[in-house]
Design a protein around this motif. Structure first.
Motif, PDB file in Angstrom:
ATOM      1  N   THR A 150       0.432  -1.153  -0.351  1.00 33.92           N
ATOM      2  CA  THR A 150       0.342  -0.048  -0.209  1.00 33.92           C
ATOM      3  C   THR A 150       0.819   1.395   0.415  1.00 33.92           C
ATOM      4  O   THR A 150       0.863   2.298   1.009  1.00 33.92           O
ATOM      5  N   MET A 153       5.349  -2.731   6.071  1.00 40.12           N
ATOM      6  CA  MET A 153       5.754  -1.383   6.501  1.00 40.12           C
ATOM      7  C   MET A 153       5.719  -1.028   7.920  1.00 40.12           C
ATOM      8  O   MET A 153       3.929  -0.542   8.077  1.00 40.12           O
ATOM      9  N   PRO A 198       7.242  -4.243  -3.748  1.00 38.25           N
ATOM     10  CA  PRO A 198       8.216  -3.458  -4.643  1.00 38.25           C
ATOM     11  C   PRO A 198       8.791  -3.516  -6.228  1.00 38.25           C
ATOM     12  O   PRO A 198       8.431  -5.156  -6.038  1.00 38.25           O
ATOM     13  N   GLU A 199       8.831  -2.983  -6.685  1.00 37.44           N
ATOM     14  CA  GLU A 199      10.103  -3.227  -8.099  1.00 37.44           C
ATOM     15  C   GLU A 199      10.782  -3.805  -8.414  1.00 37.44           C
ATOM     16  O   GLU A 199      11.981  -3.833  -8.177  1.00 37.44           O
ATOM     17  N   SER A 203       5.735  -1.457 -13.353  1.00 40.37           N
ATOM     18  CA  SER A 203       5.846  -1.501 -14.426  1.00 40.37           C
ATOM     19  C   SER A 203       7.016  -1.510 -15.282  1.00 40.37           C
ATOM     20  O   SER A 203       7.125  -1.281 -16.667  1.00 40.37           O
TER      21      SER A 203
END
Ligand SMILES: NC(=O)c1ccc[n+]([C@@H]2O[C@H](COP(=O)([O-])OP(=O)(O)OC[C@H]3O[C@@H](n4cnc5c(N)ncnc54)[C@H](O)[C@@H]3O)[C@@H](O)[C@H]2O)c1
Length: 320
Positions: A17, A41, A95-96, A123
């Motif tokens: 999120t 987190m 996370p990417e 992405s």
């Protein structure tokens, strides 16, 4: 559980999120869904709830908050497994990082109902190596939004080598049903569509500045006051179709190909075969679907430009 119909999803899970996941949470809640979220987190829940509260008035202003939709239909789950256990649709926004996405998909796939579609916001990664970690890879899709997804309509949908066609079709229908604009990629590719286009433009903008041709402010002004205004109305194909006048894209090639033939600059226009030109013209005809009267197309473009320019005047006057 069988896969729900794409227009009757009432319970979605959001995994991660941060910037994108908080925005998707706000959007799904506004569309009347219950959202179960997971993010390890510290402080993630408070930040997400604050984001949803901030986004809500904008969603209301756009008429996107369904009757009965509630901000507090958001539950934060203590574990990933809990978050996805009952989900009818899952949007992953972690996370990417390919290894992390692979592990995340493996855990989601093992814990969620077997028919549930799992979509990744990634992405710059592709789905094939990610879905390889899943026992049911056929339901894994890429669904790349634009930031912030609660405002930006675009979602770019593609599948990996093992994604089932039906899963892609379901995702396309789902995003359309909740008021987004999905576009379909026939195969997965780095950067999807829109970031490839953005980076092509950005690379050239950087070169223009570094080559000393113009400064940063003038490059931005050139985009903002020129093609950027029209891009709010139409894409590059319709744009050059109208640039060709009554003869459309075919005439555009006739006029400009000759003029550009002697150009040795690295941005020289691509040389196309007759078959390739025909394919592009056919694509425009398909897109226009009979709504192809040149006078009407240009009049509509100009009406819309007038509205955009009025909006711009309000921005320039400091009203917006
Ligand atoms: N930021 C953008 O402009 C943008 C646009 C479109 C797509 N995306 C894509 O969306 C995804 C998220 O990007 P972001 O910008 O929101 O990143 P972000 O760093 O803001 O958020 C990522 C979140 O994932 C959480 N996370 C870490 N490990 C996790 C786990 N095991 N399970 C669940 N959550 C976990 C983090 O705590 C963090 O809150 C990426 O794949 C990115 O490529 C980003």
């Amino acid at each position: 559980m069988t896969r729900p119909a794409w227009d009757s999803v009432s319970n979605a899970a959001i995994v991660g999120t941060g910037t994108i996941g908080a925005s998707w949470s706000a959007y799904f809640l506004a569309r009347g869904m219950t959202v179960t979220a997971f993010d390890p987190m510290a402080g993630a829940e408070a930040r997400t709830r604050a984001f949803v509260a901030r986004a809500w008035p904008d969603l209301e202003a756009l008429g996107l908050v369904r009757t009965g939709a509630r901000q507090d239909a958001l539950r934060f789950a203590p574990t990933l497994e809990d978050a996805v256990a009952e989900a009818e649709f899952i949007q992953e926004n972690g996370p990417e990082d390919q290894a992390k996405k692979g592990a995340l998909f493996a855990a989601i796939d093992a814990a969620c109902p077997p028919e549930t579609i799992i979509a990744s916001s990634t992405s710059a990664l592709v789905m094939t190596p990610i879905q390889a970690h899943c026992a049911r890879p056929g339901r894994c899709v890429n669904a790349h939004p634009f930031n912030p997804p609660h405002l930006m309509p675009l979602v770019e949908v593609s599948g990996g080598d093992r994604t089932e066609e039906e899963a892609i079709a379901w995702a396309m229908d789902f995003y359309a049903a909740i008021g987004r604009t999905p576009v379909r990629l026939n195969r997965e590719v780095y950067g999807h569509i829109a970031n490839r286009l953005q980076y092509a433009l950005y690379n050239e903008a950087v070169r223009i500045v570094l080559d000393g041709i113009a400064n940063v402010a003038d490059v931005d002004a050139a985009v903002r006051n020129g093609p950027g205004l029209r891009w709010g109305i139409q894409g590059p194909f319709l744009n050059y179709h109208l640039a060709g006048g009554e003869g459309g894209l075919k005439r555009f090639y006739e006029i400009f190909e000759g003029r550009d033939r002697g150009n040795t600059d690295r941005i020289a226009r691509q040389t196309l075969t007759e078959e390739q030109k025909q394919l592009l013209s056919d694509g425009i005809a398909e897109m226009l679907d009979g709504d192809d009267e040149f006078a009407e197309l240009t009049a509509r473009r100009d009406r819309r430009l007038v509205e955009l320019l009025r909006l711009r005047a309000r921005m320039d006057a400091g009203e917006l």
